[in-house]
Design an enzyme around this catalytic site. Structure first.
Site, PDB file in Angstrom:
ATOM      1  N   CYS A 143     -49.441  13.209 -42.332  1.00  0.00           N
ATOM      2  CA  CYS A 143     -51.023  13.198 -42.393  1.00  0.00           C
ATOM      3  C   CYS A 143     -51.757  13.789 -41.280  1.00  0.00           C
ATOM      4  O   CYS A 143     -52.843  13.824 -40.721  1.00  0.00           O
ATOM      5  CB  CYS A 143     -51.731  12.507 -43.682  1.00  0.00           C
ATOM      6  SG  CYS A 143     -51.387  10.527 -43.348  1.00  0.00           S
ATOM      7  N   HIS A 215     -54.780   6.819 -44.036  1.00  0.00           N
ATOM      8  CA  HIS A 215     -54.875   7.889 -44.925  1.00  0.00           C
ATOM      9  C   HIS A 215     -55.784   9.295 -43.630  1.00  0.00           C
ATOM     10  O   HIS A 215     -56.792   8.345 -44.040  1.00  0.00           O
ATOM     11  CB  HIS A 215     -54.773   8.373 -45.678  1.00  0.00           C
ATOM     12  CG  HIS A 215     -54.840   9.744 -46.432  1.00  0.00           C
ATOM     13  ND1 HIS A 215     -53.278  10.715 -46.235  1.00  0.00           N
ATOM     14  CD2 HIS A 215     -55.777  10.104 -46.605  1.00  0.00           C
ATOM     15  CE1 HIS A 215     -53.761  11.988 -47.128  1.00  0.00           C
ATOM     16  NE2 HIS A 215     -55.295  11.300 -47.514  1.00  0.00           N
TER      17      HIS A 215
END
EC number: 3.4.22.45
Length: 890
Positions: A143, A215
């Site tokens: 990510c 994230h």
């Protein structure tokens, strides 16, 4: 984890997303450079999330979903339901700790950040959209690539090609799940090369509450209650981390725990390493020293050594998800590859010698061959491996660490140079320790010296020969001193691998398909193939999964003493077992209460307790009840089914049974009976033969029972001989002594023997006594008085004979009572044994199964083994294999 791709108008899975329209008016929108666009196209193809994968969750460190995207999607599915939703549920918040507040902020006041959309991601002001792509999601662990998408629109044309090369290397260098600190260093490097990206916005970097997991957000929004970092651009990100370099949050991973660590470029061509056998040089020398302690002049000793060699080495040392062990201390920790034909050919020669008749090879010859096996590492240094050598030779890269290739190659060359100079010294030390200077073996052949190849020729003058000799002598002396001190330091920390099954295995694989992903079942179940005969039990690897067999034994947990007990059982030396069983039972009691897989320890403890009683009875009486032998055989069969190997040449139960049948003491007792039944010259002849047999047996190794039989038999025969040769006037004390010794003899050895010679002497003495008393009567007595006196003498003589007979009858009754008690023991002991086995089985099925489950079994790939040995043996571990060679059956 995952991120987005092109903003709008994605259709039919087209990968031409860099040319699609982005934010803003078409006349003012930013356009990505063509070179950067093609690079992103290649990166997306390699690291995009699979279409069938779940894109709505984030995985935690345990591999399970830890968060769900689109928190408001379930609360506001329709307009009516949105109006009816409780207002107290519309605020998503979590407590922010002091450590987290350094880098993160509470964003519960901005609910749109937690909503999924098909348009954009957000930056740290919570209001400004970020230019990114929304048609694709990156795979788990990648990510962080979302951070570099907005930077791609700020690159100037002159830096486009350089930035493209930077993007192309980025996933390979960082790999999956980099730390926040690694991401910070990457941004610093990017700003140094491309200063125009300093003010580029970046998507929100969110942190999971209470967990070191980050994230990089995308169009799916933030997971519920996650905290955004206090940065919205490249400059603010670098400044925030620079001001907090001491924070523990920098060790957090960016992404989730997906596939885990593994060899990146492992394929089916490497699968043969899973079943190949390895052994450390230290364990090889230790096993050979154990073999040299066996008596090689006996058939049983040779069989034990053969079985020990069958079981050398470990499998499953390396696989796709398991890295080759690191190289720690000393050359003794280097791994030698056993599954190769060069090693196998040398072991075949030793096997043939062990299977030859005793007359062809003496024990000294076999010891020389076994000592020569210790030179395998020095004769074949090319098959000695460290982690650097293994990964360099097989071109393997661990967890996308391609940037380490150069250092691995350099370290592999250094390891090779170290091995080439130290293996000969290790072999020399092994020879001196194991043979005490008695044997001289061939010196190992010179090892080819590996030299580092330079890019350009290096010119150097020829060094002086005397200088080389001086340096060599000095280095050898210093190396010997350091090595000796190092060995003294490591001697107390020696840890041995549990040896493996049939040895060696040589496998090849011509398949180039990729291995199945972790968790998937193999394409075909393991089974028998036409050109391979599987062993009766599965080859044990280093992953212990069962609770009730030898596979579950963790030697680091059980300690080296348990492995020594298994080795003693394999060798079948009853004297060593008798001394080791008490201490082993105490160790097993501790393991049953504290170790994992304690069911196997319980069964071994039951077997050792029964075996200890049998050995004690054998040494003291040269006898073992049939019930005890049957119990031992039953336990041995159960232990063999659970992985403990027993020698076909003689398990402990077989050795005890053979010892009872071939007992020296019992043979002497039978010879003594034959001598006692004879009289006159026959007695003297048989007595001489018995004493001659005793003199011959004294030279052999005897049990305590045999020693007692020899001493009592010698003393009894000497007393009888003295009674036969003594003058009649001195007969009474000697006869009483001989009869007393005979009675003690019967009591000790559970016999009811009577000496014909002693009975004859006793009757003769009684008759002479009667005649003497008759002759002493006065001559003036009448004939009637004389007859009465004779009658009384005869009556007294009959009473003495009856008393003597009563003594014999009492001895026979004692023998009968002893036999009856033994019979009751033979009847009750099988019942007790069956009850004990049933209790052990219940424990194995019940209590031991309640422990935490182990790692699931991974089926080893099918292969064609090359075996120098085969045959069922009794050694360090479990299995028997069938191959080219078989031990001849007698």
């Amino acid at each position: 984890m995952s991120t987005s791709s092109s903003r709008l108008f994605f259709d039919c899975g087209s990968l031409d997303w860099p040319n699609k329209s982005l934010f803003g008016d078409p006349t003012t929108r930013d356009v990505m450079d063509e070179h950067i666009s093609s690079t992103w196209n290649a990166v997306i193809r390699r690291h995009m999330l699979a279409p069938n994968a779940d894109a709505e969750t984030i995985l935690g460190r345990d591999g399970l979903p830890s968060a769900q995207f689109d928190a408001y999607g379930a609360m506001l599915p329709s307009f009516i339901q949105a109006l009816n939703a409780p207002t107290t549920r519309l605020r998503i918040s979590a407590p922010l700790s002091t450590a987290e507040s350094i880098l993160c902020a509470d964003a519960s006041h901005a609910p749109w950040l937690y909503m999924a959309n098909s348009v954009c991601a957000y930056e740290a002001t919570h209001l400004q959209p970020v230019q990114t792509f929304i048609a694709f999601n990156f795979a788990h662990g990648y990510c962080y690539l979302s951070l570099f998408i907005p930077l791609s629109f700020r690159i100037t044309p002159e830096n486009a090609r350089s930035f493209s090369r930077f993007l192309e290397q980025l996933p390979d260098i960082l790999g999956a799940y980099p730390t926040l600190a690694s991401l910070y260093k990457t941004m610093l490097f990017a700003v140094r090369l491309f200063p125009e990206v300093l003010q580029a916005p970046i998507p929100i970097i969110a942190k999971r509450p209470g967990v070191l997991q980050f994230h990089v957000s995308d169009a799916r929004g933030l997971p519920p209650s996650w905290f955004p970092m206090k940065c919205g651009s490249v400059a603010s990100f670098i400044a925030l981390i620079t001001n907090n370099l001491n924070s523990d949050l920098l060790n957090g991973i960016v992404g989730s725990n997906g596939d885990g660590e593994h060899y990146t470029n492992w394929n089916s061509g490497h699968n043969h390493w899973i079943v190949n056998r390895f052994i450390t040089v230290k364990d090889l020398h230790s096993s050979l020293k154990s073999a040299l302690e066996v008596d090689l002049d006996t058939e049983g000793g040779r069989n034990a050594v053969l079985d020990l060699l069958l079981d050398l080495g470990v499998t499953n040392l390396v696989r796709r998800e398991k890295r080759f062990p690191a190289y720690f201390q000393g050359a003794e920790s280097v791994y030698l590859l056993l599954s190769c034909e060069r090693v196998g050919n040398e072991l075949v020669a030793v096997q043939d010698a062990l299977q030859e008749p005793l007359a062809n090879y003496t024990g000294k010859d076999l010891r020389a061959l076994i000592i020569n096996l210790g030179g395998l590492p020095s004769r074949h240094p090319e098959i000695c491996y460290t982690r650097n050598i293994f990964e360099n030779d097989n071109h393997l890269v661990w967890n996308f660490e391609f940037y380490r290739i150069a250092s691995i190659t350099k370290n592999a060359q250094i390891d090779r140079d170290v091995l080439s100079s130290s293996m000969a010294n290790l072999f020399s030390d092994f020879v001196s320790e194991s043979s005490n200077g008695e044997y001289r073996v061939k010196e190992p052949r010179p090892v080819t010296q590996y030299r580092v190849e330079h890019d350009e020729p290096v010119a150097s003058g020829a060094p002086s020969a005397w200088w080389q000799v001086l340096v060599g002598i000095t280095t050898a002396i210093l190396g010997a001193i350091i090595f000796f001190l190092w060995r003294c330091f490591l001697r107390a920390k020696r840890v041995k691998f549990q040896a493996k099954d049939s040895f060696p295995w040589f496998t090849t694989s011509g398949d180039d398909d990729l291995p199945p992903p972790p968790g998937d079942s193999p394409s075909r179940p393991p089974g028998r193939s036409p050109d391979r005969v599987l062993p009766r039990t599965v080859v044990r690897d280093l992953s212990f999964n069962d609770d009730d067999d030898l596979h579950s034994v963790d030697l680091n947990e059980a300690g080296s003493r348990f492995g020594e007990v298994v080795s003693l059982i394999a060798r079948g030396n009853l004297r060593e077992l008798a001394g080791a069983i008490p201490e082993s039972l105490s160790n097993l009691t501790l393991l049953q209460t504290s170790a994992s897989g304690s069911g196997f320890y319980t069964m071994v403890a039951l077997y050792l307790a029964t075996l200890g009683d049998a050995i004690t009875a054998f040494h003291e009486h040269n006898d073992a009840s049939p019930a005890t032998i049957q119990s031992l055989r039953t336990l041995e069969l159960q232990l063999e089914a659970r992985g403990l190997r027993f020698n076909e040449a003689g398990t402990p139960a077989n050795l005890i049974q053979r010892g009872v049948k071939s007992s020296v003491g019992r043979a002497l007792v039978r010879l003594t009976q034959s001598a006692l039944l004879a009289t006159g010259e026959n007695f003297r002849t048989r007595m001489a033969a018995t004493l001659e047999r005793i003199a011959a047996e004294r030279l052999n190794t005897l049990t305590a029972y045999d020693q007692r039989v020899i001493e009592m038999t010698t003393e009894l025969l000497a007393a009888i001989k003295t009674a036969l040769e003594v003058e009649r006037s001195e007969l009474t004390p000697h006869l009483a002594n001989a009869e007393a010794l005979l009675q003690v003899y019967n009591n000790l050895f559970s016999t009811d023997y009577a000496s014909a010679s002693l009975l004859a002497l006793r009757r003769e003495m009684i008759l002479r006594s009667a005649e003497g008393r008759v002759g002493e009567q006065p001559t003036s007595a009448s004939d009637a008085a004389n007859e009465e006196l004779v009658q009384r003498s005869m009556t007294k003589l009959d009473k003495e004979i009856e008393l003597f007979q009563a003594q014999i009858d009492s001895q026979r009754r004692a023998v009968t009572i002893t036999e009856a008690s033994n019979l009751r023991e033979n009847i009750l002991q099988p019942i007790n044994t069956v009850a004990n086995i049933a209790m052990a089985g219940a424990f194995l099925r019940g209590g031991a199964r309640h422990r935490m489950p182990g790692i699931p079994d991974v089926a080893a790939p099918m292969s064609n083994p090359f075996r120098a040995f085969s045959g069922r043996g009794h050694s360090l571990t479990t299995t028997r294999g069938a191959g080219l060679f078989r031990r001849p059956r007698v």
